[in-house]
Each structure stands twice: as structure tokens, then as C-alpha cells.
Scaffold this motif. Structure first.
Motif, PDB file in Angstrom:
ATOM      1  N   TYR A 392      -0.492  31.560   1.562  1.00 28.60           N
ATOM      2  CA  TYR A 392      -0.200  32.105   1.260  1.00 28.60           C
ATOM      3  C   TYR A 392       0.239  33.367   1.589  1.00 28.60           C
ATOM      4  O   TYR A 392       0.742  34.488   0.803  1.00 28.60           O
ATOM      5  CB  TYR A 392      -0.161  32.390  -0.696  1.00 28.60           C
ATOM      6  N   GLU A 393       0.052  33.638   2.771  1.00 34.19           N
ATOM      7  CA  GLU A 393       0.123  34.895   2.606  1.00 34.19           C
ATOM      8  C   GLU A 393       0.925  35.666   3.565  1.00 34.19           C
ATOM      9  O   GLU A 393       1.305  36.675   3.399  1.00 34.19           O
ATOM     10  CB  GLU A 393      -1.013  34.433   4.789  1.00 34.19           C
ATOM     11  N   MET A 394       2.211  35.230   4.145  1.00 33.34           N
ATOM     12  CA  MET A 394       3.589  35.518   4.414  1.00 33.34           C
ATOM     13  C   MET A 394       4.119  35.464   3.029  1.00 33.34           C
ATOM     14  O   MET A 394       5.087  36.778   3.091  1.00 33.34           O
ATOM     15  CB  MET A 394       4.577  34.221   5.243  1.00 33.34           C
ATOM     16  N   ALA A 395       3.898  34.499   2.162  1.00 36.18           N
ATOM     17  CA  ALA A 395       5.117  35.155   0.799  1.00 36.18           C
ATOM     18  C   ALA A 395       4.843  36.218   0.227  1.00 36.18           C
ATOM     19  O   ALA A 395       5.576  36.867  -0.199  1.00 36.18           O
ATOM     20  CB  ALA A 395       4.532  33.888   0.059  1.00 36.18           C
ATOM     21  N   PHE A 396       3.166  36.295  -0.248  1.00 36.82           N
ATOM     22  CA  PHE A 396       2.847  37.567  -0.675  1.00 36.82           C
ATOM     23  C   PHE A 396       3.315  39.034   0.812  1.00 36.82           C
ATOM     24  O   PHE A 396       3.837  40.144  -0.568  1.00 36.82           O
ATOM     25  CB  PHE A 396       1.165  37.926  -0.752  1.00 36.82           C
TER      26      PHE A 396
END
Length: 427
Positions: A392-396
Motif C-alpha cells: 500500500y506504500e504508493m497509495a498512501f
């Protein structure tokens, strides 16, 4: 009802607020339930997170879209009738989901039906109650009712997470259905249509107070709702409010509310601990949103929104690199939690200032619809990003950047000279 309200006088408004607070709390619990059901559904039925996220996104989207129509329908056939019908629909939909076996079953029950039902038991309901029952202290009361969504997490998520971990997703659905049905007698016996229905005036008003008259309590509520949107959409104020609230939804219940528990699961944190983190955020949001209501009565709401969105954006960008230690997560929960829903009181004030007390709640309903469109987009976006990248890194990070953008947009809102009136002027 008149004899019930007589000992309270104008303070009966707080009895109504208490019942509506419970309704909003249960609706928030319903909307947050898919977050704790995601992993059990994946394990039990073999569904992908993208399929589950899609059902959650549909529910969040309709939760917002139904709001403005519910606000108009409350004026047309009565607040209490709309509220009770919505509670029945929510309870029936979640109970029906006990028999789902295919992803489209979840889209129907937790998406379409519960989304429409919960849309009437949402922020727009709080705005309607505030304008009907209060002449003063509106920001504070709206802050308290907005905080019910945080309290919904505080009360429900640890319980629902424990049920999900021990018994799977079905006990979660059953609990939400029963809790929703239990509200029906409270609404029927304790919530009048208006203060005048029980011989009262709005809290803080004089005896000869004349509350704002709704633009149209008769006629076709559907066309009236759309015509109000058309007139409001001709102003910059509306689009600035819509854009900031779109980002508000994108950065709160859309991404964090739907995916934080699963994100923590990816980092080795079990569901109960992750739900506890959301509950801690709920505690601080209860404090932050109530304080925001108090501040909204006293300070420039645009500057408050700038601060809230700025802190939120930085918090979301911090989380993926926090290491997910206990200390780091507590720091995130405090700073992020303080302004989870703190944006609601200043946004409602700006809507009332820009469009008037009569049309304000309905226009605000359309602004809230923008919030839920953003939330729905983030709920599905988070699931897709996880399927594509495995985390989820890029989403956050993207969500954090949108929060900083909303902070800047907030300073552009100017209600001192509305470009057009959302209500037609008499010839």
C-alpha cells in the motif's frame, strides 16, 4: 411527545442530538465493518481484495450520493419517516448478507442496499438537525455529531474485529443488523419533526424565532435536489468545497477506513491490534472534531481547514515509512486521528455562509456526496494498488499529497461575495 419534552424546554434539542448521535454511530459502524470483514472473506470465500474493495466502494459511493436526496426527502415526507425507513433497509441488507456466496451478493447487500440506507443516516442528517434545532452553538453541536463516526469506530471495531477473528465474517454482519434494528423505537418515540412539533423553538432562539423555511417542501423532491445542485454548481464556492471534501473522503474512510487493517496485517499486526489502532484514532478524533466545532464558532473556517488537511497529508506520507512499531503507530494515530472528521464543522459553516441556512444543508449534502465519491475512489484504488504492487506504500503517498493540495484549495474559498445564489431570486 409534548409531555416528554416539557421538562426539558429548549434543552430537548440535546435529547434529539443524543438519539441522532446513536444513529450516526451505528451507521459509521456499518460502513467500517467491511474493513474487518476483508481478511475473513478472503480466507472463507476466496475472494480477492479488489472484489471486496469494489463492494465497499459501491457502498461508500451510494452512502454519499443518497445524502442530498435524503435531505430533500426529509423536507418532503418527514425526517422521522426517512430515518426509520433507512434503518430498516440497513438492518435488512446486512442480515441478508449472511447468505452471500458470490462477490455480487456483497455488492448488492453491503454496497447498494446498505449504501442507500446509510446515506440518509450520515453527515447530511446531522446538518439538518443542527439547522432545525439550534440557533446558537451550531459548530459545537455539529462537531459532536460528526465525531459519532469516530465513536462508531471506538465502540464497534474492537468488538467486530474480535468477532471476525473468532467466528469469521458472519457474526459481524449479524451484530450490525441487530444494532441497527434496535434504534427504531428510539427514533419513533424521541425524535419529533421540528421544535414547533412539540411547542418549542430552536435552542438559543427567542420565543418569536422564525426558523429558515426550506426552499421546497412540496413538489418533486428529486427534481428539486438536482436543480439545487445545478444552481450551486454555478459558483466557485461549491466546487472548492466539493474538491476539498472529495479529498477528505479519499484520505479518510476511503483509504484508511477500508485498508488500514489489511495494511497492518501485511506488516504482521493482527486484526484486533489493528482495530485497536483505529479505535485510538477514534478517541482522538472525538476530541479533535468536538474541539473543531468549538473553534469553528470562533475562527476563520478556511484557516482551520488549511491546518487540518496539512496535518492529515503529512501523517499519511509518514505512515509507510514509520516502521510500524508501537510508538510510531501511536504517533500516527494521535496526529491523524485529531483531524479525521474535524473538517466537517468548518465545511458546513462555509456552506451555510455561501448558500444560506435554508439551502445550506441540501448544498452541503452534495458536498458530502463529493466526500463519498472520493472515499469510494480510494477504497477501490487501494485494492487495485495492492493487487498491482503487492503493498500500500504508493497509495498512501498519493493520498498524502492530495491532502496537501486540499490545504491549499481551502484558502481560496471566499463566502463574502457568493457568485450566485442557489435559490432563484423573486422577480
Amino acid at each position: 411527545m409534548i409531555s416528554t419534552s416539557a421538562p426539558f424546554g429548549q434543552r430537548y434539542a440535546f435529547v434529539v442530538v443524543a438519539v441522532i448521535f446513536l444513529c450516526l454511530l451505528i451507521a459509521a459502524g456499518l460502513r467500517s465493518a467491511p474493513a474487518v470483514m476483508m481478511l475473513p472473506l478472503q480466507e472463507s470465500l476466496g475472494w480477492g481484495r479488489d472484489s471486496i474493495s469494489f463492494a465497499a466502494a459501491v457502498g461508500i459511493f451510494l452512502y454519499g450520493l443518497a445524502g442530498p436526496f435524503a435531505a430533500a426527502l426529509m423536507e418532503r415526507i418527514g425526517l422521522r419517516r426517512v430515518l426509520m425507513a433507512s434503518l430498516v433497509l440497513m438492518s435488512a441488507a446486512t442480515a441478508l448478507s449472511l447468505w452471500m456466496t458470490q462477490p455480487w451478493h456483497m455488492v448488492l447487500t453491503w454496497g447498494i442496499l446498505s449504501g442507500i440506507g446509510s446515506g440518509a443516516v450520515a453527515t447530511v442528517l446531522g446538518a439538518t438537525i443542527v439547522n432545525r434545532w439550534f440557533k446558537t452553538n451550531r459548530g459545537l453541536v455539529m462537531g459532536l455529531m460528526s465525531a459519532s463516526s469516530a465513536s462508531g469506530m471506538l465502540v464497534f471495531l474492537p468488538l467486530l474485529a474480535a468477532l471476525a477473528q473468532s467466528g469469521g465474517w458472519r457474526p459481524v454482519a449479524l451484530t450490525v443488523s441487530i444494532a441497527t434494528a434496535a434504534l427504531l423505537p428510539l427514533v419513533w418515540f424521541l425524535v419529533p419533526e421540528r421544535p414547533s412539533s412539540v411547542g418549542l423553538v430552536r435552542y438559543g432562539a427567542d420565543a418569536d424565532d422564525a426558523p429558515p423555511v426550506p426552499p421546497s417542501a412540496r413538489g418533486n423532491f428529486f427534481l428539486h435536489t438536482l436543480s439545487t445542485l445545478k444552481r450551486a454548481a454555478g459558483t466557485r464556492i461549491f466546487w472548492y468545497l466539493f474538491a476539498t471534501f472529495f479529498i477528505c473522503g479519499f484520505t479518510t474512510n476511503g483509504l484508511v477506513g477500508t485498508h488500514l487493517i489489511a495494511f497492518c496485517g501485511d506488516m504482521g499486526i493482527n486484526e484486533i491490534q489493528a482495530a485497536g489502532l483505529l479505535s485510538l484514532m477514534g478517541v482522538f478524533d472525538l476530541i479533535g472534531t468536538t474541539l473543531s466545532g468549538w473553534l469553528t464558532d470562533r475562527f476563520d473556517p478556511r484557516k482551520l481547514l488549511f491546518i487540518y488537511y496539512g496535518i492529515r497529508g503529512l501523517s499519511l506520507m509518514y505512515l509507510p515509512y514509520s516502521g510500524f512499531s508501537a510508538t510510531a503507530l501511536i504517533v500516527f494515530a494521535i496526529f491523524y486521528g485529531l483531524d479525521w472528521i474535524a473538517t466537517v464543522p468548518p465545511t458546513l459553516r462555509l456552506a451555510n455562509e455561501g448558500f444560506g441556512d435554508a439551502a445550506g444543508p441540501l448544498v452541503f449534502g452534495w458536498v458530502v456526496a463529493g466526500h463519498q465519491v472520493g472515499a469510494a475512489a480510494a477504497a477501490y484504488f487501494g485494492g487495485i494498488m495492492h493487487e498491482l504492487q503487492g503493498d500500500y506504500e504508493m497509495a498512501f503517498l498519493i493520498a498524502g499529497l492530495t491532502g496537501l493540495a486540499a490545504a491549499c484549495i481551502s484558502l481560496l474559498i471566499d463566502t463574502s461575495k457568493p457568485e450566485s445564489d442557489p435559490e432563484p431570486q423573486p422577480a
